[in-house]
Scaffold this motif. Sequence first.
Motif, mmCIF file in Angstrom:
data_model
loop_
_atom_site.group_PDB
_atom_site.id
_atom_site.type_symbol
_atom_site.label_atom_id
_atom_site.label_comp_id
_atom_site.label_asym_id
_atom_site.label_seq_id
_atom_site.Cartn_x
_atom_site.Cartn_y
_atom_site.Cartn_z
ATOM 1 N N MET A 204 50.965 32.604 52.343
ATOM 2 C CA MET A 204 50.327 32.080 51.127
ATOM 3 C C MET A 204 51.319 32.031 49.979
ATOM 4 S SD MET A 204 47.644 30.845 49.829
ATOM 5 C CE MET A 204 47.331 30.325 48.156
ATOM 6 N N SER A 205 52.050 33.161 49.766
ATOM 7 C CA SER A 205 52.993 33.189 48.649
ATOM 8 C C SER A 205 54.098 32.171 48.900
ATOM 9 C CB SER A 205 53.591 34.582 48.490
ATOM 10 O OG SER A 205 54.386 34.884 49.619
ATOM 11 N N GLU A 206 54.428 31.973 50.181
ATOM 12 C CA GLU A 206 55.459 31.013 50.538
ATOM 13 C C GLU A 206 54.992 29.602 50.171
ATOM 14 O OE1 GLU A 206 58.157 30.915 54.503
ATOM 15 O OE2 GLU A 206 56.144 30.121 54.708
ATOM 16 N N PHE A 207 53.764 29.319 50.579
ATOM 17 C CA PHE A 207 53.199 28.001 50.278
ATOM 18 C C PHE A 207 53.173 27.761 48.778
ATOM 19 C CE2 PHE A 207 49.482 25.488 49.066
ATOM 20 C CZ PHE A 207 49.772 24.296 49.712
ATOM 21 N N LEU A 208 52.756 28.808 48.051
ATOM 22 C CA LEU A 208 52.659 28.700 46.600
ATOM 23 C C LEU A 208 54.025 28.403 45.992
ATOM 24 C CD1 LEU A 208 50.033 28.993 45.066
ATOM 25 C CD2 LEU A 208 50.753 31.293 44.385
ATOM 26 N N LEU B 51 50.728 35.597 42.316
ATOM 27 C CA LEU B 51 50.327 35.804 43.708
ATOM 28 C C LEU B 51 51.514 35.890 44.665
ATOM 29 C CD1 LEU B 51 47.364 33.251 43.801
ATOM 30 C CD2 LEU B 51 47.180 35.749 43.648
ATOM 31 N N GLY B 52 52.531 36.633 44.289
ATOM 32 C CA GLY B 52 53.669 36.822 45.185
ATOM 33 C C GLY B 52 54.713 35.736 45.097
ATOM 34 N N ALA B 53 54.433 34.666 44.380
ATOM 35 C CA ALA B 53 55.435 33.622 44.186
ATOM 36 C C ALA B 53 55.923 33.694 42.744
ATOM 37 C CB ALA B 53 54.841 32.256 44.470
ATOM 38 N N THR B 54 57.064 33.054 42.493
ATOM 39 C CA THR B 54 57.552 33.037 41.119
ATOM 40 C C THR B 54 57.668 31.613 40.632
ATOM 41 O OG1 THR B 54 59.828 32.984 41.870
ATOM 42 C CG2 THR B 54 58.903 35.148 41.367
ATOM 43 N N MET C 273 57.658 20.509 50.606
ATOM 44 C CA MET C 273 57.064 21.009 51.855
ATOM 45 C C MET C 273 57.989 20.710 53.031
ATOM 46 S SD MET C 273 54.355 22.482 50.937
ATOM 47 C CE MET C 273 53.600 22.613 49.320
ATOM 48 N N THR C 274 58.590 19.518 53.027
ATOM 49 C CA THR C 274 59.527 19.179 54.095
ATOM 50 C C THR C 274 60.694 20.167 54.085
ATOM 51 O OG1 THR C 274 59.003 16.867 53.697
ATOM 52 C CG2 THR C 274 60.882 17.321 55.109
ATOM 53 N N ALA C 275 61.226 20.411 52.881
ATOM 54 C CA ALA C 275 62.351 21.329 52.774
ATOM 55 C C ALA C 275 61.943 22.721 53.229
ATOM 56 C CB ALA C 275 62.856 21.375 51.333
ATOM 57 N N GLY C 276 60.740 23.154 52.860
ATOM 58 C CA GLY C 276 60.297 24.506 53.163
ATOM 59 C C GLY C 276 59.955 24.714 54.621
#
Lengths: 318, 258, 290
Positions: free
Chosen positions: C1-5, C132-135, C252-255
């Motif tokens: 989730m934090s990654e997606f964010l 939420l865990g993202a910056t 999203m592609t990069a991630g």
Amino acid sequence: MRLSSKHLTLIIMAALIVAAPFFFPSGYYFRVGALIFVNALAVTGIVILTGYAGQISLGHAGFAGIGGYACALAPVHWGLPPALAVVLGAAVSAALAYLVGRPILRLKGYYLGVASLGFGILVAMVLNNERELTKGPDGIEVADLGLRGLLKDWGLNLSNGEFWYAFTGLCLVIGAWIALNLFNSPSGRALRALHGSEIAAGTVGIDVARVKLQAFVISAVYASVAGSLTALQNKFVTPDIAGFMHSVEMVTMAVLGGVGSVPGAILGAGILTLLPQVLTVFAEYEQLILGLVMMLVMIFLREGLVPSILRKIRGRGE
Amino acid sequence: MSLLQIERLGIAFGGLRAVHDVSFSVEPGEIVSVIGPNGAGKTTLFNMISGVYRPGSGKVRLKGEDVTGMEPFLLAARGMSRTFQNLQIFQNMTVLENAMAGFHLQERGPVLADLLNLPSSRKRTRMAEEGARALLARVGLERAADREAGNLSYGSLKRLEIARALAMNPAVLLLDEPAAGCNAVETEEIDHLIAEVAKSGVAILLVEHDMKMVMRISNHVVVLDHGEKIAEGPPEAVSRNPAVIAAYLGTEAADADR
Amino acid sequence: MSEFLQFLFSGLTVGAVYALVALGFTIIYNASGVVNFAQGEFVMLGGMITVFAHAAGLPLPLAALAAIAATAAVGVALNKLAIEPARGAPVVSLIIITIGASIFIRGAAQLIFDKQIHSFPAFSGDDPIHVLGATILTQSLWAIGGAFAVFVGLWLFFTRTILGRAVLATSNNRLAAQLVGINTDFVMTLSFALSAAIGAFAGVLITPITMTSYDVGLGLALKGFAGAMLGGMGNPKGAFAGGLLLGLFEAMTAGYLSSQYKEAAAFVVILAVLFFMPQGLFGSKSTDRV
């Protein structure tokens, strides 16, 4: 009458190519000449696509990239002689043009320009990123064509510059001959008709989609062969060959000279190839001047140099 | 079985019924005219028959075959040819080349032969050129053959377009206002040309504003108003038809009001 | 989730810039029918002029304003000197003129400024905010907020002001607009100025995050164009949404797929849109008249 104008064009071209070296102050100019010829060959393909058929491509450098890398990769990976690698590159380019062209060519104007641009950039990206195969952005070595050595064995000893000047000059004359043949042939008439009016072209039975695709494939082969020749001559190729700026250069050369005219294409290629050579003295101004030339020509000589000049001459004659 | 048969053809643009339930047929050698006030749907009907628009309903049959919504180039191969109200000339080509392009179906061949200028390709070009020159002579344009098409007068371009349409030796010829914008002399020339073409056995479907011309050359007249057929028959009968008179007078009265 | 964010934040940030470039495209396209390949150069100019004006001692807000004004002037010059004289030229010629303009501006920037990579400080410091865990960088918030502000401002301009309506009328039908007394030349000039100013503003917003140099324009122009086309050419709402979507798609592609091919995402999107819905997401269908 028409036949003679085609032959006249070819004879003048051949004569200029043969005569020019007598005025070369140094061997360096053979290389410049060969550069011009290779560019002119690619631009002749654009003349067929844009000048005859009225379709825009901002991605033809992609096909040049395929041609160039075919010569780098096929001899190493499949042991193909470089000459056959040129043919392989052309075949792959043609096949790809056929596949990509089918959906793309339904589009018009800016949309077609951007779709082709997208295609070209994707090719450049693959060449940059597939490092294991292409060695990435730094480029890759290309095997020797081997023809110069063969000529030497037959007693014709040419310097590298001389050989490439003569060889690319010959390729250009053949390419121009083919393009001029097409102009006055049934297929060429169909292309020019669809340029004039797609709707009317349909009513005389021209399968517009199919004919456009033909032009796209033919011009892709021109770009591919030109790319192969560039790579073979430099014995090296980088992904820049497939880059957006190279596509833009091709179209600019074609439009600068006069997009419907084969001699125009050659003149345009000549000017834009020489420009950076002349401008090396003020290298910093190169982009500035290139941009300025592109704008000025399009604003003041809309039809391009050769048609504008011809019109002037004819206007005076009447 | 008629050569060209239109069966209950209709189309709507965004809910507006441009053409509705129109039927008629055309026989070889016959000149059928479609007339009607401005906005009656004549050109729309034409564009459906010639494959530019896909009809919403109904059928077009050519020599008995269902060709509804078929693309123009396929219709051409089946013997249907047309001209355009607002000229569609290949401006980038000479007059001769325009006429030669009309021979496309006969002159086309393998593209490789064309690229290499093989004898077979030269032969096809020669054939088209001979045919085109003969056609240009027929429409009185032989002396303009090598001029750029864009430089011709309006009336000449109209004739050039007819020549190009005749090049493919059509069974059915659709003419969209061939006399529009022409002066009296030009109109008469085109008049003669159409009558002569019909005499050679071509079925002609005509959309025309010039009522005198329609009455003079048509065998059969179809009248449209608001996208529907309101009358059909020989010219004299149609011109006496009260519904037709009302439709025309109605619009003229409306025009006068404006 | 934090990654997606995290990907979402970075996608929205670049997307905001693409959206502004796409808006700039749309304004000029609607006013003149020209696709301006020099659009990305406006973004470059916005960033570079701010950098140099700031270095010369102007406070950052003033430097940014100067950059936006100067770039707007460049836009007007582009219209007056290159686009207006070529009115009625075929599409190929117009493409070459604007690409020529883009190369020219790039060449000029390289001479006037330099070939180095530059940046200036973020508007409100470099401390990221944790969600939420993202910056997310505060500058990203500036970029996203700025883009939305421009969008709303434009919407108000086009729907609520006489001048904006005149621009819309001109894009619908140039001749008719002239007949009802709209000065269409002025509308063209205004459109180029507006479009250039928006581009420069985007450059000001994004430079603290991505940095800038004389040659960033072309890539941005292509992305912005892709966004505009994704949304449907000529539709401002579509352009804005298209630009944002493109940024998201790229992030999203990069991630999740490959950072090498993140650049490819834009062009895969363009090709897919053109093949399957040539009118774009929000475009309307047009019919040829015969």
